[in-house]
Design an enzyme around this catalytic site. Sequence first.
Site, PDB file in Angstrom:
ATOM      1  N   TYR A  32       1.590  69.011 136.091  1.00 55.22           N
ATOM      2  CA  TYR A  32       3.045  69.093 136.012  1.00 55.22           C
ATOM      3  C   TYR A  32       3.556  70.423 136.539  1.00 55.22           C
ATOM      4  CZ  TYR A  32       2.918  72.160 131.863  1.00 55.22           C
ATOM      5  OH  TYR A  32       2.719  73.218 131.005  1.00 55.22           O
ATOM      6  N   LYS A 150      -2.616  73.281 136.324  1.00 55.95           N
ATOM      7  CA  LYS A 150      -1.516  73.045 135.371  1.00 55.95           C
ATOM      8  C   LYS A 150      -1.535  71.593 134.889  1.00 55.95           C
ATOM      9  CE  LYS A 150       3.371  74.289 134.830  1.00 55.95           C
ATOM     10  NZ  LYS A 150       3.223  74.975 133.544  1.00 55.95           N
ATOM     11  N   GLU A 182      -3.473  84.502 127.576  1.00 59.43           N
ATOM     12  CA  GLU A 182      -2.043  84.316 127.889  1.00 59.43           C
ATOM     13  C   GLU A 182      -1.352  83.748 126.670  1.00 59.43           C
ATOM     14  OE1 GLU A 182      -1.703  81.354 131.058  1.00 59.43           O
ATOM     15  OE2 GLU A 182      -3.494  80.364 130.298  1.00 59.43           O
ATOM     16  N   LEU A 206      -3.269  80.429 133.672  1.00 55.00           N
ATOM     17  CA  LEU A 206      -2.437  79.798 134.685  1.00 55.00           C
ATOM     18  C   LEU A 206      -1.855  80.885 135.597  1.00 55.00           C
ATOM     19  CD1 LEU A 206      -1.294  76.979 135.469  1.00 55.00           C
ATOM     20  CD2 LEU A 206       0.846  77.771 134.478  1.00 55.00           C
TER      21      LEU A 206
HETATM   22  N1  PMP Z   1       0.633  80.147 131.214  1.00 58.08           N
HETATM   23  C1  PMP Z   1       0.740  78.942 130.648  1.00 58.08           C
HETATM   24  C2  PMP Z   1      -0.373  78.462 129.780  1.00 58.08           C
HETATM   25  C3  PMP Z   1       1.882  78.153 130.857  1.00 58.08           C
HETATM   26  O1  PMP Z   1       1.974  76.934 130.296  1.00 58.08           O
HETATM   27  C4  PMP Z   1       2.939  78.655 131.660  1.00 58.08           C
HETATM   28  C5  PMP Z   1       4.197  77.876 131.892  1.00 58.08           C
HETATM   29  N2  PMP Z   1       4.018  76.570 132.200  1.00 58.08           N
HETATM   30  C6  PMP Z   1       2.793  79.934 132.237  1.00 58.08           C
HETATM   31  C7  PMP Z   1       1.620  80.648 131.988  1.00 58.08           C
HETATM   32  C8  PMP Z   1       3.851  80.522 133.108  1.00 58.08           C
HETATM   33  O2  PMP Z   1       3.878  79.932 134.379  1.00 58.08           O
HETATM   34  P1  PMP Z   1       5.216  79.834 135.238  1.00 58.08           P
HETATM   35  O3  PMP Z   1       5.711  81.246 135.370  1.00 58.08           O
HETATM   36  O4  PMP Z   1       4.783  79.274 136.529  1.00 58.08           O
HETATM   37  O5  PMP Z   1       6.161  78.990 134.480  1.00 58.08           O
END
Ligand code: PMP
Length: 286
Positions: A32, A150, A182, A206
């Site tokens: 996603y 993701k 994270e 991620l």
């Molecule tokens: N880490 C994780 C585990 C996440 O779920 C997300 C957001 N979906 C992020 C980091 C941040 O990613 P982004 O800046 O692309 O939203």
Amino acid sequence: MRTVYVNGEYLPETEAKISIFDRGFLMADGVYEVTSVLDGKLIDFEGHAKRLERSLTELDMKKPDAFDDLLDIHRELVRVNEIDEGLVYLQVTRGSDGDRDFVFPDPATTEPSLVMFTQQKPGLAESPAAKKGIRVVSIDDIRWGRRDIKTVQLLYPSMGKMMAKAAGADDAWMVEDGHVTEGTSNNAYIVKDGKIITRALSNDILHGITRAAVLRCAKEAQMEVVERNFTIAEAQEADEAFVTSASTFVMPVIEVDGATLGDGTPGPVAKRLREIYLEEGRKKAI
Ligand code: PMP
């Protein structure tokens, strides 16, 4: 009622349907993206589209037919749902071959499913939480080893948010081998002596699209960025901390496992980065 997009059709949300055999539903076999919308325009769209393509490749999943039309579909959903501030959610799953089997269905005969919908979020940019800052607690990171993809396997992050809530906090930071990986749905940072410290990219986290943009902004503003691991103890001694994600932009963190950072209000680096990122993001929005 929202208009949503399912496999080539724009439909009222109550009429949108996916098979019970869809592998996203049965096996979390899907990926996603979430793209934020400010002033009716998409923030960092290209970054999200690129990461989606990478997630699909890593899982050997076919691109949906509409892949090249994703920008148009995003824009159409934003238009028909009159989204000024909010989010566009996109999910691609391996689809359904009409039964349940661990073996991937033949991509020649089974099309991936593409589902998209909008979420109206007034006050996304002028967020009250961003003015106050959030509290985080640490939890063990027991997720799988490909967190760089993701996927829609969000049960543990969801449990993490519940653990944080039960502890009277707003979110959880996950820890593996003594180091913060994270946040449940964001990338994590601390600031010490003016240096911005965040874990380096690997399969352990991620690769946040907001992370990439915010670090670019920080470097342009002559701020020092150090990509390395850090511990919860180090975070508790930091001058400030923050998280980044597409839905929260830059969100200050004011407490880590009960320890107050600085004076317990959002720190200057987090505040400045939030401002710069929002300004840059708005300028480049499409
Ligand atoms: N880490 C994780 C585990 C996440 O779920 C997300 C957001 N979906 C992020 C980091 C941040 O990613 P982004 O800046 O692309 O939203």
